[in-house]
Enzyme design. Structure first.
Site, mmCIF file in Angstrom:
data_model
loop_
_atom_site.group_PDB
_atom_site.id
_atom_site.type_symbol
_atom_site.label_atom_id
_atom_site.label_comp_id
_atom_site.label_asym_id
_atom_site.label_seq_id
_atom_site.Cartn_x
_atom_site.Cartn_y
_atom_site.Cartn_z
ATOM 1 N N GLU A 193 0.658 -1.513 0.147
ATOM 2 C CA GLU A 193 -0.036 0.042 -0.014
ATOM 3 C C GLU A 193 0.937 1.169 -0.011
ATOM 4 O O GLU A 193 0.527 2.339 -0.401
ATOM 5 C CB GLU A 193 -0.855 -0.135 1.174
ATOM 6 C CG GLU A 193 -2.168 1.068 1.024
ATOM 7 C CD GLU A 193 -2.949 0.683 2.180
ATOM 8 O OE1 GLU A 193 -4.139 -0.198 1.630
ATOM 9 O OE2 GLU A 193 -3.112 0.969 3.360
ATOM 10 N N HIS A 195 8.957 -26.201 1.003
ATOM 11 C CA HIS A 195 8.364 -27.531 0.279
ATOM 12 C C HIS A 195 7.266 -26.898 -0.640
ATOM 13 O O HIS A 195 6.673 -27.860 -1.212
ATOM 14 C CB HIS A 195 7.778 -28.499 1.184
ATOM 15 C CG HIS A 195 8.818 -28.999 2.254
ATOM 16 N ND1 HIS A 195 9.490 -30.134 1.940
ATOM 17 C CD2 HIS A 195 9.344 -28.565 3.336
ATOM 18 C CE1 HIS A 195 10.580 -30.262 2.484
ATOM 19 N NE2 HIS A 195 10.550 -29.455 3.844
ATOM 20 N N LYS A 216 -12.960 1.931 -2.076
ATOM 21 C CA LYS A 216 -13.801 1.953 -1.098
ATOM 22 C C LYS A 216 -15.152 2.955 -1.596
ATOM 23 O O LYS A 216 -16.528 2.726 -1.293
ATOM 24 C CB LYS A 216 -13.304 2.802 0.066
ATOM 25 C CG LYS A 216 -12.141 2.087 0.786
ATOM 26 C CD LYS A 216 -11.614 2.765 1.787
ATOM 27 C CE LYS A 216 -10.647 2.334 2.665
ATOM 28 N NZ LYS A 216 -10.027 3.021 3.952
#
Length: 428
Positions: free
Chosen positions: A269, A290, A401
């Site tokens: 951000e 792994h 938003k």
């Protein structure tokens, strides 16, 4: 905090010691700008003053009214939740800590069904007091408590701005309320009233957390060769400019798994602007040796791997065994094994010319975690200065938003119209 950048040099992409020394002149200028910003308590830079400006006594006083809770639930999202999760996951504590930071109905119901509501403290965090996800979740929590016969007003603490819905709610119901620090973006607020109340409820030493952060602040200097935080930030910036657009954050301590998530928000951000910035990837050692290490070592040369570990940790012995081929494990310890895994991964990456950085703290305790969080924040700020980006803004997040609020009828936002413009190619 100890930072070793040796394996980041002369790998691929290629970064030399001479190039870092040339970059150090710009680090000195960036440090001067950062220090001026701190002196003025300017927006964003004020975050680097938190070790000296936060009042731990006020936080302790706000949570003192809650006697021996069994659990604490943080209701927030992004920086309003990740700091609390990082602290409680790293440090453990006397109570169970949970975070409600998503609005998936199944997940919300499952979490609330699992809580001892009459013994749970709810910490609601929103600077504006209008964050849709946070307020929606809090309304659900409040209703659930009331339906269970629990007086939510006796179990709730609020951290918010000087005005807004949460502030009005706190005043109406006489809830303990703390102020979100001025000039501190949420992703930089872990060492503040945003996250420290949960640490206090869990019985952690706030003074030690802040002392660790202060130690790291005192090490900021005009040269990357004198400051661990700046060494990391400058190295990340220099490698990204040369093609290492991915930064895999890989702690070798399960208690720091949430730290990697916190780092991902901080890095993404803050630095993802103007078509530059590193993409943070979360990994966990030794588990992801792994799963992800194959790509880091043998895939495209566009990655930096950051390996994090404590120098001291609790240990557990491995029992002796008569199983053929396993005698080398018996009588050893899990601590020795995970350290060997760490060093083997580091050597494997170096042998493949994949740049990697080692970050160590003395111990995963309050002081060490304070150092680590502050160090990463300072590294991020320096990176932003070197890249010339607006580190403390998040316009892309705000766009989303506004679009969501418009879709929900929360206002007239032109961004919401873009939803109807979606291109489709559906294969059934």
């Amino acid at each position: 905090m100890h930072v070793d950048i040796g394996n980041a040099l002369d790998a691929e992409p290629r970064l030399t010691r001479a190039a870092l020394e040339r970059l150090d002149e710009r680090v000195a200028d960036a440090h001067d700008r950062i220090e001026r910003g701190r002196a003025d308590a300017a927006h964003g830079y004020a975050a680097l003053n938190l070790p000296d400006t936060v009042d731990p006594d006020a936080i302790r006083a706000a949570v003192d009214r809650f006697d021996d809770p069994a659990a604490v639930l943080t209701v927030g999202i992004g920086g309003s939740a990740l700091g609390a999760a990082t602290l409680t996951d790293a440090l453990g504590g006397d109570i169970d800590a949970y975070v409600l930071d998503n609005v998936d109905p199944a997940g919300v119901d499952a979490l609330l069904d699992s809580l001892p509501l009459s013994e749970t403290v709810v910490h609601v965090v929103s600077r504006s007091g209008t964050t849709a996800e946070t307020l929606a979740n809090f309304l659900v929590v409040r209703e659930t408590m009331a339906d269970a016969g629990v007086d939510w007003t006796e179990r709730t603490i609020v951290t918010t701005g000087p005005e807004g819905n949460l502030r009005a709610l706190a005043e109406t119901h006489d809830l303990p309320a703390l102020d979100v620090p001025a000039g501190v973006p949420g992703r930089f607020s872990a060492l503040s009233t945003v996250a420290l109340p949960v640490a206090a409820l869990a019985g952690h030493d706030l003074d030690a957390l802040l002392a660790g952060a202060r130690d790291e602040a005192d090490r900021l200097a005009g040269s990357l060769f004198d400051s661990p935080a700046y060494a990391y930030g400058a190295t990340c910036y220099a490698l990204e400019r040369r093609g290492a657009g991915v930064n895999a954050m890989m702690p070798y301590a399960e208690s720091l798994d949430s730290f990697a998530e916190w780092f991902a928000q901080l890095w993404a951000e803050s630095l993802g602007k103007d078509a530059i910035g590193q993409t943070p990837v979360r990994a966990l050692g030794a588990t992801d040796q792994h799963s992800q290490l194959q790509l880091y070592r043998a895939g495209p040369r566009d990655k930096l791997v950051t390996l994090v570990r404590p120098r001291e940790r609790p240990d557990r012995s491995i029992p002796e065994t008569d199983l053929e081929g396993l005698s080398y494990l018996g009588g050893g310890s899990l601590g020795a094994l995970i350290d060997a895994e760490f060093e083997a991964t580091e050597a494997s990456l170096a042998a493949a010319n994949c740049p990697n950085v080692r970050i160590e703290i003395d111990c995963v305790d309050e002081r060490g975690v304070g150092e680590l969080l502050y160090g990463m924040e300072a590294a991020c700020v320096l990176y932003g200065e070197l890249a010339g980006v607006e580190t403390f803004t998040q316009p892309a997040v705000e766009w989303g938003k506004r679009a969501a609020r418009g879709l929900l009828g929360g206002g007239d936002f032109e961004e919401a119209a873009a939803v109807g413009e979606k291109r489709s190619l559906v294969i059934d």
